[in-house]
Enzyme design. Structure first.
Site, short mmCIF file in Angstrom:
data_model
loop_
_atom_site.label_atom_id
_atom_site.label_comp_id
_atom_site.label_asym_id
_atom_site.label_seq_id
_atom_site.Cartn_x
_atom_site.Cartn_y
_atom_site.Cartn_z
N ALA A 1 56.58 25.12 84.04
CA ALA A 1 55.85 24.85 85.28
C ALA A 1 55.75 23.34 85.49
O ALA A 1 55.58 22.58 84.53
CB ALA A 1 54.46 25.46 85.22
N LYS A 2 55.86 22.92 86.74
CA LYS A 2 55.60 21.51 87.04
C LYS A 2 54.11 21.42 87.36
O LYS A 2 53.68 21.35 88.52
CB LYS A 2 56.46 21.03 88.21
CG LYS A 2 56.51 19.51 88.33
CD LYS A 2 57.58 19.08 89.31
CE LYS A 2 57.60 17.56 89.49
NZ LYS A 2 58.05 16.86 88.27
#
Length: 289
Positions: free
Chosen positions: A157-158
């Protein structure tokens, strides 16, 4: 545009409305400020068009799902919001930041399921991320912090919270006169820089760390495709620290970093060689095509 980021002219898209830049604010009890429940995308527009915009919008939604919330806008709606911001800003070459977060609501503890999810889009002019290092080669420190195990974080995930050790690593690097820091992963393999993926060249072959515990960047994937289209072998694999002295060239990739040559990592030196220059120039042409 210059000055503090909260004191500028212009507008920011916020929850479906264009808000004067200085009025784009959140409450101090916003959940994301306390528990890092936020995800974001950094994107670049060239000649008024965001490079691989839709891929970024899709990843924003996936990142939110990985940290257990849903962005309340479809990919098409996110795309429309970004287009509105670019149009209203009047910018052709711009950095675009899209942020989604759990806002203030009924919950103020670790749990926050009842709090609304909010989204904002801003754009501004931003030159080379590493300044003149883009031409002469960046100098990297080696961070004491390591990218964590996938069993401990949603590593693909960013998500904003995953960048705290990156911030600390970059601050330590800058204090030593470096542009950035290279990080190892929890097993001791070479991983990435604080906000960019890393590539090495040895005897005409390209080697890059396997992204099994850090973000597989969109720019990284683009550059791998460009290299393979040129018939250049790219080996995605685990890279040991002792291999650093055997590589002749090195570069970083990222939306902000674009393709930036590396001249030094700690005590190791690299040339800004022909392949590095070629792929940097080819990437520049691609994004502006």
């Amino acid at each position: 545009m210059a000055g503090a980021y909260d004191d500028r002219d212009g507008f920011i898209w916020m929850d479906g409305q264009m808000v004067p830049w200085r009025d784009a604010k959140v409450h101090v009890l916003t959940h994301a400020m306390h528990y890092a429940s936020s995800v974001f995308e950094g994107e670049r527009a060239y000649h008024g068009k965001i490079f691989k915009s839709r891929e970024h919008s899709e990843r924003l939604r996936r990142s939110a799902e990985w940290i257990d919330f849903e962005v309340p806008y479809t990919v098409d709606e996110i795309e429309a919001a970004k287009a509105t911001v670019l149009r209203e800003s009047g910018l052709q070459d711009a950095y675009v930041r899209v942020l989604a977060w759990r806002g203030a609501g009924e919950d103020m503890g670790v749990a926050s399921a009842r709090n609304p999810v909010r989204m904002a889009v801003a754009a501004w002019e931003w030159g080379a991320y590493y300044g003149d290092a883009k031409f002469k080669g960046a100098k990297l420190d080696i961070s004491k912090w390591k990218r964590p195990s996938p069993e401990t974080i949603p590593c693909h995930a960013k998500a904003s919270g995953l960048y705290m050790i990156c911030t600390m690593s970059k601050h330590a690097a800058e204090a030593k006169g470096c542009s950035d820091a290279m990080m190892f992963d929890y097993r001791g393999y070479v991983a990435e820089a604080t906000g960019a993926n890393i590539f090495f060249v040895r005897d005409g072959e390209v080697h890059t760390p396997l992204p099994d515990c850090f973000l597989n960047g969109i720019t990284r994937q683009t550059v791998i495709g460009m290299l393979r289209d040129r018939g250049i072998e790219v080996k995605e694999r685990h890279i040991m620290p002792e291999e650093l002295e055997s590589f002749q060239q090195c570069w970083l990739t990222g939306t902000a970093a674009e393709v930036t040559p590396v001249g030094h990592i700690g005590d190791y030196s690299f040339e800004v060689g022909a392949l590095t220059r070629d792929i940097a120039e080819a990437y520049e042409k691609l994004v502006r095509a």
